[in-house]
Design an enzyme around this catalytic site. Structure first.
Site, PDB file in Angstrom:
ATOM      1  N   LYS A 199       0.511  -1.257  -0.044  1.00  0.00           N
ATOM      2  CA  LYS A 199      -0.065  -0.006   0.015  1.00  0.00           C
ATOM      3  C   LYS A 199       0.910   1.251   0.029  1.00  0.00           C
ATOM      4  O   LYS A 199       0.376   2.194   0.695  1.00  0.00           O
ATOM      5  CB  LYS A 199      -0.925  -0.111   1.207  1.00  0.00           C
ATOM      6  CG  LYS A 199      -1.968  -1.103   1.119  1.00  0.00           C
ATOM      7  CD  LYS A 199      -2.906  -1.284   2.271  1.00  0.00           C
ATOM      8  CE  LYS A 199      -2.288  -1.887   3.441  1.00  0.00           C
ATOM      9  NZ  LYS A 199      -3.220  -2.125   4.798  1.00  0.00           N
ATOM     10  N   ASP A 234      -6.054  -7.116  10.021  1.00  0.00           N
ATOM     11  CA  ASP A 234      -7.483  -6.508  10.291  1.00  0.00           C
ATOM     12  C   ASP A 234      -8.497  -7.228   9.611  1.00  0.00           C
ATOM     13  O   ASP A 234      -9.716  -7.174  10.153  1.00  0.00           O
ATOM     14  CB  ASP A 234      -7.502  -4.886   9.359  1.00  0.00           C
ATOM     15  CG  ASP A 234      -6.883  -5.290   7.967  1.00  0.00           C
ATOM     16  OD1 ASP A 234      -6.715  -6.499   7.401  1.00  0.00           O
ATOM     17  OD2 ASP A 234      -7.216  -4.239   7.298  1.00  0.00           O
TER      18      ASP A 234
HETATM   19  P1  ADP Z   1      -7.026   1.895   6.284  1.00  0.00           P
HETATM   20  O1  ADP Z   1      -7.300   0.784   7.148  1.00  0.00           O
HETATM   21  O2  ADP Z   1      -6.148   1.213   5.173  1.00  0.00           O
HETATM   22  O3  ADP Z   1      -6.350   3.037   6.620  1.00  0.00           O
HETATM   23  P2  ADP Z   1      -9.572   2.403   5.770  1.00  0.00           P
HETATM   24  O4  ADP Z   1     -10.459   1.398   5.822  1.00  0.00           O
HETATM   25  O5  ADP Z   1      -9.659   3.624   6.454  1.00  0.00           O
HETATM   26  O6  ADP Z   1      -8.175   2.279   5.414  1.00  0.00           O
HETATM   27  O7  ADP Z   1     -10.007   3.127   4.171  1.00  0.00           O
HETATM   28  C1  ADP Z   1      -9.316   4.129   3.698  1.00  0.00           C
HETATM   29  C2  ADP Z   1      -9.581   4.212   2.269  1.00  0.00           C
HETATM   30  O8  ADP Z   1     -10.864   4.161   1.832  1.00  0.00           O
HETATM   31  C3  ADP Z   1      -9.020   5.674   1.463  1.00  0.00           C
HETATM   32  O9  ADP Z   1      -7.554   5.361   1.291  1.00  0.00           O
HETATM   33  C4  ADP Z   1      -9.861   5.422   0.274  1.00  0.00           C
HETATM   34  O10 ADP Z   1      -9.269   4.843  -0.801  1.00  0.00           O
HETATM   35  C5  ADP Z   1     -11.164   4.852   0.631  1.00  0.00           C
HETATM   36  N1  ADP Z   1     -12.202   5.812   0.934  1.00  0.00           N
HETATM   37  C6  ADP Z   1     -12.380   6.531   2.050  1.00  0.00           C
HETATM   38  N2  ADP Z   1     -13.405   7.213   1.733  1.00  0.00           N
HETATM   39  C7  ADP Z   1     -14.123   6.994   0.533  1.00  0.00           C
HETATM   40  C8  ADP Z   1     -15.163   7.393  -0.199  1.00  0.00           C
HETATM   41  N3  ADP Z   1     -15.876   8.367   0.380  1.00  0.00           N
HETATM   42  N4  ADP Z   1     -15.165   6.926  -1.191  1.00  0.00           N
HETATM   43  C9  ADP Z   1     -14.444   5.962  -1.628  1.00  0.00           C
HETATM   44  N5  ADP Z   1     -13.572   5.647  -0.998  1.00  0.00           N
HETATM   45  C10 ADP Z   1     -13.108   5.858   0.251  1.00  0.00           C
HETATM   46 MG    MG Z   2      -7.965  -0.678   8.144  1.00  0.00          MG
END
Ligand code: ADP
Ligand code: MG
Length: 498
Positions: A199, A234
């Protein structure tokens, strides 16, 4: 970090909706000076649609290949693209867990902390508090110490503000379930070695090391006296969190920055696990982001992969997950702008910047139902620095839809691959009864079109009869509570009833 309190079992959404209202509010009205280029661009859109198409036979092939890769990865270590990692979690939450537990979650975009007071079967989740901060970009390219110091200090700050709803039994330490969403070779339930960063992370000095030791060292540097009782992926946290409320949960899938899936596997169906008792079940972390077979890829995917930190790796992830969908669309739009003047004579400097267009931007554009697609125009202008007329905006939405549809449908095929593999091993175990697939991650949570495409593909593949037994459900607690529950289940102090 501010503390957000939530006393209900549901932690609530961490994510804002995809409309970036602050951005939109600040918009200038457009000068409509862009030449229409719709006619000449159409062949490129048609070609893209064709290249990205995911008809049923293709989806079936992907599902079959996923199931076959799972089998190969279970047979021998390194036998497949899919690592099929043993989680060392073989008891899922029962509801009897009691006490105060913490969870840390290092995703690809955000870092989260959470505490939960568990009250056993009757009281369940008595109180939770959580907080989240974005991971600073520079830490993604720094040293292991810097990253883990950031995590430990976030945790320390959060732990300082423990409200009076939380009670730690005397003589015990605060225990942590550590959710670490990168490929880890688990060596015990509370330790595991980072295989590689994904990532977009490129942190030096962590690969090959026990990430729990890295965190412990950082906590020691800060004088923070807490202990990690469970290291969980996760997906595994999501499965555990969802299973706490529903015994039928068998699979968990994350669609966020990256993607991954885990499922409940019978120990006797894991040939590579030779020196273990052959009864019972365990959770397998598939690391399905590395899957690569039969995917309909385009020149844009290949170019993005070549320019990535991990070329040739995580191809499924690069085709279906949040980090990449916006970037694929950006590459398509740039080509259409350069070759066919999609955005008239707009300067393409901003649009030429990798990752300038995010998946949340695609999502926001796809929610625009107005005739002249004003929101789409605004986002293109503000995010990518290009002016557009309504017909160009229509093409942009089509491009977004094409890439998102491919992603959602392939994700659906992956899920069916897992279910199929489980069903092949013992008939009726999946399709003969209610089976729940717990979903989480910012992409799944926030992108309605993606969700729809995913579930349509699942139904197409399974057929109505089997599909009606398969429930694909957003697991609102996310992996946070799940990790805390696994810390409880593996507590050094036996603070839960069993
Ligand atoms: P992580 O656990 O990897 O930090 P999350 O589950 O919080 O990730 O998801 C974050 C990702 O979700 C962002 O990088 C984005 O790609 C996607 N994301 C967040 N908000 C939106 C949205 N409104 N629409 C589409 N994709 C989204
Ligand atoms: Mg996550």
């Amino acid at each position: 970090m501010s503390v957000t309190a939530a006393t209900s079992p549901s932690v609530g959404s961490f994510h804002p909706s995809c409309r970036r209202s602050t951005r939109l509010a600040a918009l200038p009205r457009f000068r409509m000076s862009v030449r229409s280029a719709a006619v000449s661009v159409t062949p490129l859109v048609t070609e893209l649609r064709k290249d990205c198409t995911t008809p049923l036979p293709l989806l079936r092939h992907v599902a079959d290949a996923m199931a076959a890769d799972m089998r190969a990865g279970l047979a021998v270590e390194g036998g497949s693209d899919l690592k099929m990692i043993l989680s060392y979690v073989d008891s899922l939450p029962t509801g009897n867990e009691k006490g105060l537990f913490y969870a840390l979650d290092l995703g690809g975009t955000n870092f989260r902390v959470l505490r939960v007071q568990l009250g056993g079967k009757e009281e369940r989740v008595i109180a939770t508090e959580f907080d989240q901060v974005p991971i600073p970009k520079d830490l993604m390219f720094g040293t292991s110490e810097e990253l883990f110091d950031f995590i430990a200090s976030g945790l320390a700050q959060f732990a300082q503000n423990e409200g009076n709803k939380f009670h730690l039994p005397t003589g015990t330490k605060r225990e942590i379930g550590f959710t670490f969403s990168f490929p880890v070779k688990q060596t015990a339930v509370d330790s595991g070695i980072l295989i590689k960063w994904t990532k977009g992370f490129s942190v030096s000095g962590t690969a090959g090391r026990d990430v729990v030791a890295c965190l412990n060292e950082a906590m020691e540097r800060l004088g923070l006296d807490m202990r990690v009782s469970a290291l969980v992926n996760d997906t595994v946290g999501t499965l555990a969190g969802a299973r706490y409320w529903d015994d039928d949960v068998m699979v968990a899938v994350i669609l966020g920055t990256g993607t991954n899936a885990c499922y409940v596997e019978r120990v006797d169906a894991i040939p590579k696990l030779q020196d273990h008792a052959s009864s019972g079940s365990t959770i397998i972390n598939t690391e399905w982001g590395a899957f690569s077979k039969g995917l309909p890829l385009t020149e844009f995917d290949r170019d993005m992969d070549a320019a990535s930190i991990n070329p040739g790796e995580q191809i499924f992830e690069k085709t279906i997950s949040g980090m990449y969908l916006g970037e694929i669309v950006r590459r398509v739009l740039l080509k259409m702008a350069e070759a066919d003047a999609l955005f008239g004579d707009s300067i393409l400097e901003k649009l030429s910047t990798p990752f300038v267009l995010g998946t949340p931007d695609l999502c926001a554009m796809q929610q625009d139902t107005s005739d002249d697609l004003q929101d789409v125009g605004s986002i293109l202008y503000n995010v990518a620095g290009v002016e557009s007329n309504p017909s160009a905006r229509k093409i942009v939405v089509e491009v977004c839809d094409t890439i998102v549809k491919r992603g959602g449908r392939l994700a659906g095929a992956g899920i069916v691959g897992i279910l199929q593999k489980m069903e092949e091993d013992s008939k009726g175990v999946i399709f003969g009864k209610r089976t729940v697939v717990a979903m989480d991650g910012g992409l799944y949570e926030n992108y309605p079109q993606y969700r729809t495409y995913l579930s349509e593909a699942v139904t197409e593949l399974l057929g109505d009869d089997s599909a009606k037994n398969v429930v694909i459900e957003h697991s609102k607690d996310g992996s946070g509570i799940g990790a805390a529950l696994l810390a409880a289940a593996n507590s050094k102090y036996h603070s839960h009833d069993s």
